[in-house]
Write a protein that holds these residues in place. Structure first.
Motif, mmCIF file in Angstrom:
data_model
loop_
_atom_site.group_PDB
_atom_site.id
_atom_site.type_symbol
_atom_site.label_atom_id
_atom_site.label_comp_id
_atom_site.label_asym_id
_atom_site.label_seq_id
_atom_site.Cartn_x
_atom_site.Cartn_y
_atom_site.Cartn_z
ATOM 1 N N GLU A 50 -0.153 7.828 14.051
ATOM 2 C CA GLU A 50 -0.880 7.798 14.065
ATOM 3 C C GLU A 50 -1.641 8.911 15.325
ATOM 4 O OE1 GLU A 50 -3.447 7.400 11.922
ATOM 5 O OE2 GLU A 50 -5.499 8.009 13.256
ATOM 6 N N ASN A 51 -0.081 10.112 16.383
ATOM 7 C CA ASN A 51 -0.313 10.699 17.331
ATOM 8 C C ASN A 51 -0.079 12.306 16.044
ATOM 9 O OD1 ASN A 51 -0.387 11.225 19.284
ATOM 10 N ND2 ASN A 51 1.074 9.931 20.091
ATOM 11 N N ILE A 98 -12.986 0.022 14.678
ATOM 12 C CA ILE A 98 -13.148 0.719 14.926
ATOM 13 C C ILE A 98 -12.913 1.801 13.451
ATOM 14 C CG2 ILE A 98 -11.611 3.428 14.913
ATOM 15 C CD1 ILE A 98 -12.158 3.039 18.108
ATOM 16 N N HIS A 120 -2.889 7.454 28.616
ATOM 17 C CA HIS A 120 -4.735 7.444 28.201
ATOM 18 C C HIS A 120 -5.750 6.137 29.096
ATOM 19 C CE1 HIS A 120 -2.951 3.299 26.949
ATOM 20 N NE2 HIS A 120 -4.447 3.249 26.604
ATOM 21 N N TYR A 123 -6.966 8.526 21.592
ATOM 22 C CA TYR A 123 -7.637 7.515 20.084
ATOM 23 C C TYR A 123 -9.181 7.081 19.825
ATOM 24 C CZ TYR A 123 -7.265 6.003 15.278
ATOM 25 O OH TYR A 123 -7.656 5.170 14.740
ATOM 26 N N GLY A 124 -10.550 7.050 19.665
ATOM 27 C CA GLY A 124 -11.448 6.461 19.690
ATOM 28 C C GLY A 124 -12.081 6.391 21.077
ATOM 29 N N HIS A 167 -16.188 2.889 26.628
ATOM 30 C CA HIS A 167 -14.622 2.206 26.274
ATOM 31 C C HIS A 167 -13.542 3.243 26.402
ATOM 32 C CE1 HIS A 167 -17.295 4.277 23.664
ATOM 33 N NE2 HIS A 167 -15.986 4.045 22.311
ATOM 34 N N PRO A 168 -12.328 2.910 26.447
ATOM 35 C CA PRO A 168 -11.487 3.104 26.700
ATOM 36 C C PRO A 168 -10.832 3.614 25.584
ATOM 37 C CG PRO A 168 -10.550 1.249 28.140
ATOM 38 C CD PRO A 168 -12.036 1.465 27.343
ATOM 39 N N PRO A 169 -9.665 4.945 25.440
ATOM 40 C CA PRO A 169 -9.348 4.859 24.187
ATOM 41 C C PRO A 169 -8.072 3.818 23.624
ATOM 42 C CG PRO A 169 -8.954 6.906 25.744
ATOM 43 C CD PRO A 169 -9.659 6.050 26.650
ATOM 44 N N ILE A 170 -8.123 3.152 21.945
ATOM 45 C CA ILE A 170 -7.281 2.245 21.820
ATOM 46 C C ILE A 170 -5.721 2.948 22.035
ATOM 47 C CG2 ILE A 170 -7.112 1.354 19.638
ATOM 48 C CD1 ILE A 170 -9.354 -0.218 19.627
ATOM 49 N N ILE A 186 -8.994 6.373 34.285
ATOM 50 C CA ILE A 186 -9.497 4.440 34.114
ATOM 51 C C ILE A 186 -9.275 3.852 34.812
ATOM 52 C CG2 ILE A 186 -10.117 2.882 32.258
ATOM 53 C CD1 ILE A 186 -10.041 5.251 30.052
ATOM 54 N N LYS A 189 -3.209 10.868 20.264
ATOM 55 C CA LYS A 189 -3.318 9.132 20.220
ATOM 56 C C LYS A 189 -3.965 8.845 21.626
ATOM 57 C CE LYS A 189 -0.493 4.780 19.081
ATOM 58 N NZ LYS A 189 -1.008 4.750 17.584
ATOM 59 N N ARG A 223 -7.447 10.289 12.546
ATOM 60 C CA ARG A 223 -7.826 10.577 13.126
ATOM 61 C C ARG A 223 -7.659 11.077 14.521
ATOM 62 N NH1 ARG A 223 -13.056 7.267 16.026
ATOM 63 N NH2 ARG A 223 -13.015 6.011 14.029
ATOM 64 N N MET A 234 -14.228 -2.877 30.223
ATOM 65 C CA MET A 234 -15.626 -3.242 29.061
ATOM 66 C C MET A 234 -16.443 -4.286 29.489
ATOM 67 S SD MET A 234 -14.669 -1.405 25.636
ATOM 68 C CE MET A 234 -13.205 -2.198 24.838
ATOM 69 N N ARG A 246 -7.578 -2.395 28.994
ATOM 70 C CA ARG A 246 -8.697 -1.914 28.337
ATOM 71 C C ARG A 246 -10.299 -2.670 27.718
ATOM 72 N NH1 ARG A 246 -10.757 -0.901 22.266
ATOM 73 N NH2 ARG A 246 -8.984 -2.652 21.635
ATOM 74 N N LEU A 297 -14.196 12.015 15.504
ATOM 75 C CA LEU A 297 -14.443 11.726 15.141
ATOM 76 C C LEU A 297 -15.751 11.086 16.247
ATOM 77 C CD1 LEU A 297 -14.163 9.215 12.057
ATOM 78 C CD2 LEU A 297 -15.376 11.306 11.786
#
Lengths: 345, 345, 345, 345
Positions: B198-199, C343, C47, A287-288, A340-343, C51, A284, A239, C22, C18, A314
């Motif tokens: 993944e970055n 995810i 990230h 992400y998500g 929801h925050p990034p993972i 937030i 990253k 992603r 939620m 995180r 996505l």
């Protein structure tokens, strides 16, 4: 509110299903898939076991229209253009994640998609769903052409400065890096693990369908003709998209001024985060999530501007922005279901 | 021929050791490491167990000079410039993989490396070891400044067309994507697995030390001033560099003509492979090898040229080219020890 | 309810943050970090920009106790044992993600952790927070010893059958595969990207701290002595743990019977999903979620049972289970704040 | 010596081609591929551009037999068994990388491969090509059944101690972790990048074709019946296999004694490296090489033995061992063409 997804086996659909599960006001009641009708989404995607278990169905527009208010199309090119008109006729709002309604010009569509365009009346009706920019039009839309992933990252990065006319519109170069999920779930040697892992590939030089999409929006915002040189690359991750955008400055503005422009432009937008000078976002870090993170760098030595813009392809690049648009249309808070925050990591 | 490596614990050193093991004429007799003297290379790098077992030593230039003919420096910046002069005095050929002798101008070095440059007499003596381009000078050299990884990929991609003066020298933009091994073995959060996997990250915008190195060579080959906008990116893989190079055409030449130019330019070079029109090289296609694979794409719509150039950053971008230069200096076949094909997949 | 996190710079802390974001009933009001006090979490983890922006603080137990009801410890070993007693005295519920209160025997702790144990009175008070198994005790707890990641996956996989006494307690072998985030944010060559990518490593054979933790629980559930052979491995991904568990059957039960046992055992548990016969869970199918997915395979040929159990090591293996325990303690629905699907891809 | 490869489009074939290119005595003169005949290997694998350019051909056994001395089969199951007999009749040595000739029992083959076995006369003639163990038979062989990847790592790890009868033959559990290239180049969702990246999967529990292969050899070496419980896993990397092997000790031997046994057993073998006590090999330490690295760990607490064995699945687990066998057959030094060190990092 009851919603349906058409195209239930692709990554766009399952990402819509994931986010809808967290949505406070919308309920996913139907998933349409021709190839997998009768099976549940959880059979096709075992991570959905116990979460979404209902069977997928084949499409009956009339019957479906009676039970839902809004439909998401997560279909390949050249599918939604045949079905959207009927849904609209029954009063169902359509959000199309494919490219069928993005280009206003049928000729351009035919040229870049190598297929006939949707009927002009629907192309005209469709609102380009770049949420932060076309919010006012989206509010009133019955048909949303949800933006492509590369255009989303690129346009959010360029529009503030292109509106100001501080850059040469013909100098724009976009170098994109995408995670592999952008290529979808269809099998090909290109995204076979052993050939894609530990590899970087450039592809579709000068021929990617997102080029006319970017140019159409930039022209409109710049009030002038503009041509974009775009090179997409695929990198070994699942992603994320980063677009690195290059442009020649035409005004003598400094980093601080540009920084301020972007901060002000996006200050009320919950999903755009401008990084402070000298800090660059990484993929990253979104992400998500539905964020688009942007950094601007002015190279004093060469007078070129570099803009780095990242999204999750996505989410903000597809399903997340679609749901953001649904929220806008319905007058809900724009962040509903998307908080929801990034993972990380 | 007996050779030594100085800086035995970095990736450059162990890659030199790997290739030297396959070399028909050169023998690695000594590895110098201050931090690990007394230990064997195999203790620091267990994959070398049973292959290179001798102990690493601290440096005694005079004593070492009696036992070897050539020394590779795989040291960080600002180390070799202090030691090279003494080796040269004893008649030992020096191939420096660091940046200490690459820039001819001490002022530029001071500016970009934030440290005093080597003495001018040695900067003048040093031959820039871009093997395919400076072969004649390399043959006679006693001191090689081995090129950086990004400059190698970029320069091999640009020199044929920049010599022809078919592009605007001030339009050059280089977008680089490197594997993580380019950052070396030193620990940092930046290349911590969980944060790098993944970055994609852009870094050192407008400040990377390879910028003045590219510009120095391009100026010389273009016979005109030239400024490069360079954005390096790090992607989640270990080896490989792709540079995507953008430039505005100034002559009305077509794809076939440019294609032919590159084919002819490199036809006698064993390590440069020009891809046919429409085929783009990927980094994995040169993995572990000394090749540089290049594709050229002329976008007829925008009249911009895109050049895609890939190397293995540790081979052609470092140790492999160093050994290629050793071969040239010694009059051996240029491919000696470097004939192993890429590892794929 | 107001909660605090102590140990604000590790992956456990940021994952707690995180999920708490939620959560419908709990609010994260304070993050404690000595090394980063004064900085915001978003400065340490970009990230989180926009937030969680409040500054991290140093610890003042008394003052903090007045403003919060519950504290999560995301600290390294040997930290919480010194601080928990004071919080308990002030009536603050403590959920400890470290290993300080997991082992009931101070001797065992001293042996495996190479440090003195917490005071026995607190070891006795602490409830082992394996939510699905010890729910009743958790409800009344003031101090939770949140389970380790490997033990969570292993114990949920083994307890149904070990309670039944259908397997030989001395035959249990656990082969674990973890993503790299389990090693935390501390730098080491071991998890340096270039050395961990494209690599599988076994580590800490027979010495991992999770061994006595698994054995303590299994003994209790099996009502007999039990020794576990455990080999952890690290694989090139960020998140996820799979434990492959081997045991000799002692009763002549068939696959269907075992399958039914597991289904019944977990039928009211929202976060345990038993796969149907012949379907195996993968780590990605629980990515970012609080699920534990389990498959059982009886090899008729060898009469050995293989159990495959997967979790996200940072969620069900750490922060997610901690929040699940907070939910149980407070009488909230167990899934509060944890309902986001995995995810995928 | 002139050699051919049959099955030119799989990873086994291209790895054979890579190693043969570095071989001092063997020349690859023909590559047979039905699906790609007429195309060059470089068209199917662009990394071979300029290295192997000749066209692939369809198979004519008689004609081919006149021009070559030895043929490698890199074909799927159930292909070589039909063709080998004719080659043997023409006096061509056959090295088969598929499983067609590995099992001596036609019944077992039929059971595990779900297809009829090769004719018994050829099963009898075939020598199992585990180079370090069956060197004497290999020397005289005309038909080699080259071992599977998992059996190679497992058997080299187990044979020294199983010959000694120090372990319980019915306690053997093999937990395998393979890189994705072991699944070949055929497309499937299972090895689609987006689904395999950041994922670990167990597969084929109790049904993998390598089980009877391991058992056949172990039985012979143990001189007793033996059943292996084997669970293969696929991890997100391209190359490399680790087998973690568990067994109950039956003799009271200590770590030092076992360590010594392995050192002595393999002391004359160039490709097996036994790690010192406490040091564990990783798959990356044999990447691209023909080594098998082994560590032994005796857990004093549980009296279980754990053996960790790593190979590159495409080299020692396939093409490399095939070439090692060719070397043995021809009386060449065993390491010819295989002396390149592992690539690291």
């Amino acid at each position: 509110m009851r919603v349906a997804i058409i195209g239930g086996t692709g990554y766009g659909a399952v990402e819509l299903a994931r986010i809808l599960k967290m949505h406070p006001y919308a309920e996913l009641t139907t998933v349409i898939s021709h190839s997998q009708s009768g099976n549940s989404l959880a059979e096709v995607y075992p991570h959905m076991t116990g979460i979404i278990e209902q069977s997928m169905k084949t499409l009956d527009v009339k019957a479906l229209s009676k039970t839902i208010d809004l439909v998401f199309f997560a279909t390949p090119s050249n599918v939604s253009k045949e079905i959207v008109p009927e849904f609209l006729q029954y009063g169902v709002t359509c959000i199309d994640l494919s490219g069928d309604f993005r280009l206003k010009s049928p000729e351009l569509y035919a040229e870049w998609y190598q297929a006939p365009a949707a009927a002009s009346v629907y192309l005209d009706k469709a609102v380009y769903g770049l949420s932060e920019i076309y919010q006012e039009n989206i509010k009133k839309a019955k048909l949303i052409a949800n933006p492509g992933c590369y255009p989303t990252a690129t346009l959010l990065g360029l529009i503030p400065i292109i509106q100001k006319e501080w850059i040469d519109p013909n100098s724009v170069i976009v170098d994109g890096k995408t995670g592999v999920s952008g290529a979808g779930r269809g099998l090909s040697l290109n995204v076979h693990f052993s050939e894609m892992n530990e590899n970087v590939k450039a592809y579709k030089l000068g021929t990617h369908k997102h080029i006319p999409e970017m140019e159409q929006v930039l022209k409109q915002e710049a009030n002038t003709d503009i041509q974009v040189t775009f090179t997409p690359h695929i990198v070994p991750m699942t992603r994320g998209i980063m677009t690195t955008i290059y442009a020649d400055l035409t005004e003598s503005v400094d980093q601080v001024t540009i920084q301020q422009l972007y901060h002000e432009f996006y200050q009320t937008q919950p999903f755009v985060r401008i990084r402070p000078e000298g800090i660059l976002p990484t993929t990253k870090e979104v992400y998500g999530s539905n964020y688009c993170d942007i950094a601007i760098h002015l190279d004093k030595r060469t007078d070129k501007l570099t803009i780095v813009s990242v999204i999750d392809n996505l989410v903000k690049g597809a399903a997340g922005q679609a749901i953001q648009n649904m929220n806008i249309i319905n007058g809900w808070e724009e962040t509903a279901g998307l908080e929801h925050p990034p993972i990380y990591p």
